[in-house]
Design a protein around this motif. Structure first.
Motif, PDB file in Angstrom:
ATOM      1  N   LEU A 241      79.420  55.097  10.248  1.00 26.50           N
ATOM      2  CA  LEU A 241      80.378  55.504  11.514  1.00 26.50           C
ATOM      3  C   LEU A 241      80.619  57.021  11.259  1.00 26.50           C
ATOM      4  N   GLY A 242      80.807  56.960  10.457  1.00 23.23           N
ATOM      5  CA  GLY A 242      81.612  58.244  10.359  1.00 23.23           C
ATOM      6  C   GLY A 242      80.093  59.566  10.619  1.00 23.23           C
ATOM      7  N   VAL A 243      79.486  58.940   9.830  1.00 27.15           N
ATOM      8  CA  VAL A 243      78.384  60.172   9.466  1.00 27.15           C
ATOM      9  C   VAL A 243      77.984  60.521  11.609  1.00 27.15           C
ATOM     10  N   VAL A 244      77.647  58.783  11.695  1.00 30.82           N
ATOM     11  CA  VAL A 244      76.826  59.110  13.151  1.00 30.82           C
ATOM     12  C   VAL A 244      78.001  60.030  14.725  1.00 30.82           C
ATOM     13  N   THR A 245      78.922  60.262  14.212  1.00 29.90           N
ATOM     14  CA  THR A 245      80.030  60.718  14.945  1.00 29.90           C
ATOM     15  C   THR A 245      80.117  61.860  14.647  1.00 29.90           C
TER      16      THR A 245
END
Length: 431
Positions: A241-245
């Protein structure tokens, strides 16, 4: 450099230090513990380290060869297993969806396994898939074997994409990634023409048996050459999730998806285009595929130097050229010599675009490279399926020229998006 809105460290982020450049400074993560552990077995920049990168590139080669092999064998498979051509085409489509699902699942469950062992097991799984296809009595078993291959494909790219920098150190990381990408182009060189040539020579079953033997040889080489590669130890859902945010990653995902949709809308139908529109013989087409793949290898090797000057800018420029080449094929592709020249240049510049999508995502989330790679695999595999589907819709309702024209403008839109992204986001820069 890292986009300002994304620079806030998390509890597991590595320490960051500044590296000054020509006109600005870049925040670069220090080498993680896993990379330092690898350095004990193969010092960064050593012959052992680069030999290990070559062994990983061989793995990429055999993976892509296996992925593309059925394209040249579909007519024989339909006759041998008594299925329709459309049904046989699932051998190409199903692995993409399987890879898209397996990449994040594998990332989430593989955090404690040594990456050397993972790479070897995945290679053996590809071997099993090829062997099963070679002896399968019916199409259902063939499709199950290809689903297994697709799951392996997603897991392989999740693990392998970030491995290059671990093997040779941060300074050589980008070049290591582009060498592995050259293995992708090499697999394309062999996969398409080998499917046609070997299929005519020994039949489709023995062709897959030969692919299984080649896979075994690669696994043996990797067993001898690869050092232990400890995992990063972080396989949390929040990393995905951290990547896509991250804004830089979202731009990269959008640009990568668009360029892959355009690429595969056209590439899926390159053979009927060259046969029906350009009126080339199958022998000439096979030769052009080899030259296309060789151009891709050269492009991948050139990309390493270009990316040092700027990943997003290099991606945008190469994508713009690919767009122009696709539009050119749609316009003047009836001229055999010109179509051949445009196809070769297409391979060269796609060899820059393809690793550019990966390096962009990895540099957008340098603290969690395997999470970034898993997100990238899922994103691009869905784009491949969407591009092939779009091409199928267009080819059934319009003309082959329209397919290539549409694909060209989609790739052009990706180049424009990348050019816009270059004004709003910056990436972590490797030493």
């Amino acid at each position: 450099m890292i986009d300002n809105e994304e620079a806030t460290p998390t509890h597991h982020a590595p320490q960051v230090r500044l590296v000054t450049g020509s006109s600005c400074s870049a925040a670069v993560p220090t080498q993680p513990a896993a990379a330092r552990a690898v350095a004990t077995a193969a010092e960064p920049g050593s012959r052992r380290g680069w030999a290990s990168v070559g062994a990983v590139a061989l793995g990429a080669f055999v993976i892509v060869m296996t992925e593309t092999l059925p394209v040249g064998l579909l007519p024989q498979i339909t006759d041998g297993l008594h299925v329709s051509l459309g049904l046989a085409g699932l051998m190409v489509l199903v692995p993409g969806f399987s890879a898209a699902v397996s990449a994040p699942l594998f990332f989430r469950s593989s955090g404690r396994f040594n990456r050397r062992s993972v790479i070897l097991v995945l290679g053996l799984t590809v071997l099993v898939s090829n062997a099963v296809v070679a002896v399968a009595p019916n199409f259902v078993l063939v499709l199950i074997a290809r689903m297994l291959f697709g799951a392996t494909l997603g897991a392989f790219w999740t693990v392998v994409s970030p491995v290059g920098p671990k093997l040779v150190g941060t300074a050589g990381g980008t070049r290591a990634i582009t060498i592995i990408a050259a293995g992708i182009s090499g697999g394309t060189v062999v996969g398409l023409p080998a499917g046609q040539f070997l299929g005519d020579l020994v039949g489709w079953r023995l062709t897959f048996a030969i692919a299984a033997a080649a896979t075994l040889l690669v696994v043996v080489v990797q067993t001898v050459v690869l050092p232990g590669i400890p995992p990063d130890g972080r396989t949390h859902l929040r990393d995905l999730l951290g990547v896509v945010t991250r804004r830089a990653a979202r731009f990269g995902m959008a640009a990568g998806a668009m360029v892959f949709i355009g690429q595969f809308a056209a590439w899926t139908y390159i053979t009927p285009f060259l046969m029906d529109h350009t009126h080339l013989s199958s022998g000439v087409i096979s030769l052009l595929y080899v030259i296309y793949g060789c151009g891709g290898i050269v492009g991948s090797l050139i990309a390493g130097s270009l990316f040092k000057r700027g990943v997003i800018g290099s991606f945008a420029g190469a994508a713009a050229v690919v767009a122009a080449l696709l539009i050119g094929l749609a316009s003047v592709g009836a001229l055999p010599w010109l179509a051949g020249l445009l196809l070769v240049l297409w391979g060269l510049f796609w060899g820059i675009v393809n690793p550019g999508t990966l390096v962009w995502i990895l540099d957008a989330a340098p603290e969690t490279p395997e999470a970034a790679s898993a997100v990238n695999v899922t994103n691009l595999q869905i784009a491949v399926a969407a591009g092939s589907g779009l091409g199928a819709i267009l080819v059934s309702s319009t003309t082959l020229q329209t397919v290539f024209l549409t694909a060209g403008f989609i790739v052009l839109a990706s180049a424009v998006l990348a050019a816009v992204a270059a004004r709003f986001v910056t990436l972590a820069r490797r030493e």
